[in-house]
Enzyme design. Structure first.
Site, PDB file in Angstrom:
ATOM      1  N   SER A 196     -10.086  -0.129   7.056  1.00 42.50           N
ATOM      2  CA  SER A 196      -9.463   0.024   5.731  1.00 42.50           C
ATOM      3  C   SER A 196      -8.784  -1.222   5.160  1.00 42.50           C
ATOM      4  O   SER A 196      -8.413  -1.226   3.991  1.00 42.50           O
ATOM      5  CB  SER A 196      -8.449   1.167   5.756  1.00 42.50           C
ATOM      6  OG  SER A 196      -9.121   2.394   5.647  1.00 42.50           O
ATOM      7  N   SER A 223      -9.852   2.064   2.810  1.00 46.88           N
ATOM      8  CA  SER A 223      -8.958   2.755   1.905  1.00 46.88           C
ATOM      9  C   SER A 223      -7.961   1.832   1.184  1.00 46.88           C
ATOM     10  O   SER A 223      -7.401   2.233   0.169  1.00 46.88           O
ATOM     11  CB  SER A 223      -8.162   3.809   2.671  1.00 46.88           C
ATOM     12  OG  SER A 223      -7.311   3.209   3.627  1.00 46.88           O
ATOM     13  N   LYS A 282       0.844  -1.200   0.000  1.00 44.87           N
ATOM     14  CA  LYS A 282       0.000   0.000   0.000  1.00 44.87           C
ATOM     15  C   LYS A 282       0.878   1.249   0.000  1.00 44.87           C
ATOM     16  O   LYS A 282       1.917   1.280   0.670  1.00 44.87           O
ATOM     17  CB  LYS A 282      -0.917  -0.019   1.230  1.00 44.87           C
ATOM     18  CG  LYS A 282      -1.962   1.097   1.248  1.00 44.87           C
ATOM     19  CD  LYS A 282      -2.893   0.952   2.447  1.00 44.87           C
ATOM     20  CE  LYS A 282      -3.948   2.042   2.482  1.00 44.87           C
ATOM     21  NZ  LYS A 282      -4.835   1.928   3.657  1.00 44.87           N
TER      22      LYS A 282
END
EC number: 6.3.5.7
Lengths: 492, 96
Positions: free
Chosen positions: A180, A156, A81
Site C-alpha cells: 500500500s 491503499s 494518511k
C-alpha cells in the site's frame, strides 16, 4: 500556487538562509491544494487554520534559533494518511463509520514529526481501512493519478502518493500491509518505502493486519525518504512489536557506491504476468546498476505463487478481528436499533463499504470453527516457507530487485468487478510483507506515459543498503526530470 | 462445486455482526467461493513439518514494569461516544 519541486534539504537551507519562511511554505502547500485537489482528490481534510497558526509559531522559533529549528524536517508541510491518528484532527480511515472520529492522542510517528517541527496540513485519502489497490474503495471520493486523471493512483495510500507527485506537499506518510505504499508510489512516480516490520512504531496506526502493517514515507527522492525514515524510525514501548535496535545514519548510506553489490532477480518477478513495458524498464534499470559496478543474476523465490492466497487469508483474518471494535458503541457512527445486537449489525453494515465487508467475511470464515486449520493455520505455515525463500537468497545476495507492480496504473473502474484481478496488482509486493523485510519503490521511467516502479528489497533492518542502491540508481538514471503535467496546473 | 453455501454465508455474517441483504448474500457468496477456491492452491504444498509464522521478527516476552501510570481521562474516553449519560456510554437494551 507552484508545486513543491525542491528537495527537503534544499527547503531546509532556504528556511535557514531566510529565503523563505515556514508560513510561506505552509501557504504554498495550502495554495497548491486549492489549485489542484478538486481534480485530484488526494486530501480528505485540510486544516488550514491550525497549520497556519503552527507555522507562525515555528517561524518565531526559527528566529530565536531553538534546537528544534536545526532539524532538516523543521518547518516543512506534510500530509498524513487518514488511518494514522492525529489529535484534534478528524481521522476516518476513509470510512463512513468513522466520519466523526476525533482522536484523543497522536500516533507515535506524528509525535516524532511534530518534535522535528513539521506542519501537518491535512489528512490523505485512501482505500477504506487501507483495503484496496486503487483508492476506489474510499468511502468519500476516488483519488486520481496526477499523470493521467482517468487512471487510478494505486492504493491503499493513493492520496499519500498523488499528493507528493502533484507537489501539494514535499512528503507524506502512508502505510503498507501488502504493498500500500510501494504500489501507489510506483503508479504515481514517487519514492515509497515500506520499512522492516518493527522498524517504525505502529502506535496510533489504525490496525488492519497487525502482523503485516508498517508506516513509511512517500517522497520525491531517495534522499528525502531517508530523512523522513530517520525521524520516524526507532523503538517505542507502546508498540510491543517495535524492535529495540539501533537506527543507523541513513544519510551516510547514500554514498553512490554500489561496486561489487550482488543483486538477485527472481524469475517469478519477470514472468508473463508482468507487462512488456514494465519488464523493459526494469531490465534497463538492471543494466544501469551493472554499469555502476553491481552484479545481477537470475534467482528464484519458489513459493511466490502462493503469496497472494496466503496474504488474503492472513490479512483478512487479522482484519476481521481488528475491525470487530467498530461496533458503534464507544466511537464512530451508531445506527441505533431496539437492542444491542441489532445496533452492532446495523452500525457495521451501514458504516463499512463492500470491500471491507468482503474481507471481514473472508477472515471470519477462515477463522471459524471447522475451517481454522484448513485455511488460517495452513496460510501461517506457507508464510514460513515464503519467509525462508527470502532468507535463503539473502545468504548470497545483498538485495533482491524486480518491478513493484506487474503493470502501470490502470483506468478507474477497470478492475472493480473482480476482486481477484484487483488483488493481483499486489502480487510482487505482498511477499515482502509476509517476510517482514524492507523494500522501496523508486521511479524507473515511463511506459505509455505512465510511471514504472523499481522495487528494491533488503534484509531485515537493512534499510541502509536499500537506500544506498536506490539512491545510486536514481542519480545515474536521471528520471527526476520526469514529472506529471495535469489540468489544474502544471507541475512547476 | 460450491464451497460456501448460502447458509454458510448467513452464519459467517452473523458471526461477523454484519447484516446482509439477500442480493449481498448471493454476491458475496459467489465472490468468496472464488477466493476460497483460489486459496485452496495452498493444499499443493506439504506443510506437515513446517512451523506456523505468526510474527516475522524474533521478539519475545515484551514486558513493562508494573507501574501505575495515568490512563485515558473519563472525558477523553467519552469524547467520541455516540451516546453518553452521567459519565458513561449509553447503549440500547442488552436483553429483549
Amino acid at each position: 500556487m507552484t508545486a513543491f519541486t525542491l528537495s527537503l534539504k534544499e527547503l531546509h537551507d532556504q528556511l535557514h538562509s531566510g529565503e523563505t519562511t515556514v508560513t510561506a511554505l505552509t501557504e504554498q502547500a495550502l495554495g497548491r491544494i486549492d489549485d489542484v485537489d478538486e481534480a485530484l482528490g488526494a486530501f480528505l481534510r485540510v486544516d488550514r487554520e491550525t497549520a497556519l497558526q503552527r507555522a507562525e509559531k515555528l517561524d518565531q522559533e526559527l528566529k530565536d534559533g531553538t534546537k528544534q529549528a536545526e532539524e532538516v524536517l523543521f518547518g516543512l508541510p506534510v500530509g498524513i494518511k487518514d488511518n494514522i491518528v492525529t489529535k484534534g484532527l478528524t481521522t476516518t480511515c476513509a470510512s463512513r463509520l468513522l466520519e466523526n472520529f476525533d482522536p484523543v492522542h497522536d500516533a507515535h510517528v506524528v509525535e516524532q514529526l511534530r518534535d522535528a517541527g513539521t506542519v501537518t496540513v491535512g489528512k490523505l485519502n485512501m482505500d477504506e481501512f487501507a483495503m484496496g489497490s486503487s483508492n476506489e474503495n474510499s468511502g468519500y471520493k476516488t483519488v486520481r493519478n496526477p499523470w493521467n486523471l482517468d487512471h487510478v493512483p494505486g492504493g491503499s495510500s493513493g492520496g499519500s502518493a498523488a499528493s507528493v507527485a502533484a507537489g501539494e506537499v514535499p512528503f507524506s506518510l502512508g502505510s503498507d500491509t501488502g504493498g500500500s505504499i510501494r504500489q501507489p508510489a510506483a503508479y504515481c512516480g514517487v519514492v515509497g518505502l515500506k520499512p522492516t516490520y518493527g522498524r517504525v512504531s505502529r502506535f496510533g496506526l489504525v490496525a488492519f493486519a497487525s502482523s503485516l502493517d508498517q508506516i513509511g514515507p512517500l517522497t520525491r527522492s531517495v534522499e528525502d525518504n531517508a530523512y523522513v525514515l530517520q525521524q520516524i524510525a526507532g523503538h517505542d514501548e507502546r508498540d510491543s512489536t517495535s524492535v529495540d535496535i539501533e537506527v543507523p545514519d541513513y544519510l551516510k548510506a547514500l554514498t553512490g557506491d554500489i561496486k561489487g553489490l550482488k543483486i538477485g532477480v527472481p524469475k517469478e518477478y519477470l514472468s508473463e504476468g508482468v507487462s512488456e513495458g514494465v519488464r523493459a524498464q526494469v531490465q534497463a534499470a538492471l543494466d544501469k546498476l551493472k554499469e555502476l559496478g553491481a552484479e545481477y543474476e537470475e534467482v528464484s523465490l519458489p513459493h511466490s505463487k502462493y503469496a497472494l492466497a496466503t496474504y488474503y487469508l492472513l490479512a483478512s483474518s487479522e482484519a476481521s478481528a481488528n475491525l470487530a471494535r467498530f461496533d458503534g458503541i464507544r466511537y464512530g457512527v451508531r445506527h441505533e436499533e431496539d437492542n444491542l445486537l441489532d445496533t452492532y449489525k446495523k452500525s457495521r453494515s451501514e458504516g463499512f463499504g463492500d470491500e471491507v465487508k468482503r474481507r471481514i467475511m473472508l477472515g471470519t470464515f477462515a477463522l471459524s470453527s471447522g475451517y481454522y486449520d484448513a485455511y488460517y493455520k495452513k496460510a501461517q505455515k506457507v508464510r514460513t516457507l515464503i519467509k525462508q525463500d527470502f532468507e535463503d537468497l539473502f545468504l548470497d545476495y545483498d538485495v533482491i530487485i524486480g518491478p513493484t507492480a506487474p503493470t502501470t496504473a490502470f483506468k478507474i473502474g477497470d478492475q472493480l468487478d473482480d476482486p481477484l484481478t484487483m488483488y493481483a496488482n499486489d502480487i510482487l509486493t505482498i511477499p515482502v510483507n509476509l517476510a517482514g523485510v524492507p523494500a522501496i519503490s523508486v521511479p524507473c521511467g515511463l511506459s505509455d506515459g505512465l510511471p514504472v516502479g523499481l522495487q528494491i528489497i533488503g534484509q531485515h533492518f537493512d534499510e541502509a543498503t536499500v537506500f544506498r542502491v536506490a539512491h545510486a540508481y536514481e542519480k545515474a538514471a536521471g528520471h527526476e526530470e520526469e514529472v506529471p503535467v495535469f489540468k489544474g496546473g502544471t507541475h512547476s | 462445486m460450491e464451497r460456501i453455501s448460502k447458509e454458510n454465508i448467513r452464519h459467517v455474517a452473523e458471526l461477523a455482526r454484519l447484516e446482509l441483504k439477500e442480493e449481498e448474500i448471493a454476491h458475496f457468496g459467489e465472490q468468496l467461493d472464488k477466493i476460497i477456491l483460489a486459496a485452496e492452491e495452498l493444499n499443493e504444498l506439504n506443510t506437515d513439518n513446517v512451523e506456523a509464522t505468526s510474527h516475522v521478527v524474533d521478539v519475545r516476552n515484551v514486558m513493562r514494569r508494573d507501574e501505575v501510570k495515568e490512563s485515558l481521562s473519563r472525558e477523553d474516553a467519552l469524547k467520541n461516544a455516540p451516546d453518553e449519560d452521567e459519565g458513561q456510554v449509553r447503549v440500547p437494551s442488552v436483553l429483549d
